[in-house]
Design an enzyme around this catalytic site. Sequence first.
Site, short mmCIF file in Angstrom:
data_model
loop_
_atom_site.label_atom_id
_atom_site.label_comp_id
_atom_site.label_asym_id
_atom_site.label_seq_id
_atom_site.Cartn_x
_atom_site.Cartn_y
_atom_site.Cartn_z
N LYS A 187 0.88 -1.17 0.00
CA LYS A 187 0.00 0.00 0.00
C LYS A 187 0.92 1.22 0.00
O LYS A 187 0.88 2.08 0.89
CB LYS A 187 -0.92 -0.06 1.25
CG LYS A 187 -2.01 0.98 1.32
CD LYS A 187 -3.13 0.78 0.31
CE LYS A 187 -4.09 1.96 0.34
NZ LYS A 187 -5.07 1.93 -0.76
N ASP A 219 -5.46 -3.13 -2.13
CA ASP A 219 -6.89 -3.03 -2.45
C ASP A 219 -7.16 -3.53 -3.86
O ASP A 219 -8.10 -4.27 -4.13
CB ASP A 219 -7.43 -1.60 -2.22
CG ASP A 219 -6.54 -0.50 -2.78
OD1 ASP A 219 -5.42 -0.80 -3.24
OD2 ASP A 219 -6.97 0.67 -2.76
N ASP A 247 -7.47 -15.65 3.25
CA ASP A 247 -8.87 -16.05 3.51
C ASP A 247 -9.67 -15.83 2.22
O ASP A 247 -10.49 -16.66 1.84
CB ASP A 247 -9.50 -15.21 4.63
CG ASP A 247 -9.40 -15.88 6.00
OD1 ASP A 247 -8.38 -16.55 6.25
OD2 ASP A 247 -10.33 -15.73 6.82
MN MN Z 1 -5.99 -15.80 9.02
#
Ligand code: MN
Length: 347
Positions: A187, A219, A247
């Site tokens: 970032k 992002d 995730d």
């Molecule tokens: Mn995790």
Amino acid sequence: MNFKIAVLPGDGIGPEISAQGVLVMKKTCERFGHTVEFAYGLVGANAIDNVGDPFPEQTYKLCRDSDAVLFSAVGDPRYDNDPDAKVRPEQGLLAMRKKLGLFANIRPVNTFPSLLDKSPLRADIIRGADFVCIRELTGGMYFGKKHEGDDEAWDTNFYTRHEVERILRVGYEYARKRRRHLTVVDKANVLASSRLWRKIAKEMATEYPDVETDFMYVDNAAMRMIQDPCFFDVMVTENTFGDILTDEGSVISGSMGLLPSASTGESTPVFEPIHGSWPQAKGLGIANPVAQILSVAMLFEYFDLKEEGAAIRSAVQASLDKGITTPDLSTPGYKTYEVGQWIADRI
Ligand code: MN
Ligand code: IPM
């Protein structure tokens, strides 16, 4: 090889999936002529309950004196809902990573042909997705200075050149073994720490002219991952971004219960699923053991035992193809131990 394995089942669904990992490891050792000894250690909430410390010295010694650690999961709602808790199960995992110097967390993300329709993403988008996220694991906000007051609180996203260089090197070496494309996720338009990452990566890129280096804001990477996951080959990123993006990566594969990881660095490597302890499912026998079992495949591959790894992967593949899967992937689905046993029998 004579394996000495430290097994840390932890909390929630941890013990159930751990048992399947152990079973598959035993079976693979038998089949390929290795011997294996397992020694169990406490970690997480169950270590707090038993000895008051989420990563007891004894567990640390056990890990240090083993060839590898098979870790499952930590976490407990008793602590999640208590903002005043002085000690938390997650600290056990963090202490383990820090004390063993496990700065590189390798998280492969891929699709399985028979599960393409399990992902909420369109099959034509995710087909063929196959990338590795290299997550920095012992620095950044997780370990930087913190302050927790009543009216203000902060975490520090601290990185040194040394920490950044060594994880970028892992990224470059992985890219060399794969499709020679490294994406540095940061970032840098906002964060000073990211600008350091980017500066060092630009310096190192000249050492790896055979690898195409590109830079992507986190992002944008989060969007690109679900819009065009096949773009990625190896991505390397800081601790917090890597936690979040992996995730998200599990959605590409079809279930959180499918993704394994290897945490490597200065001392004993740890093989752990990327998912958490899912306390609501504890004892129900519905947790998917595949992430844990594929962590065992990564364990063998770490020791350059490729055939052993491949045998586990092919047994997992067969279970997915035949629908021998837990309820996250089929209805009504099989029990955790049935899936584990089926895979072990197939090796
Ligand atoms: Mn995790
Ligand atoms: C992971 C987990 C851990 C992390 C938690 C349990 C501390 O989410 O391994 O991704 O944030 O690293």
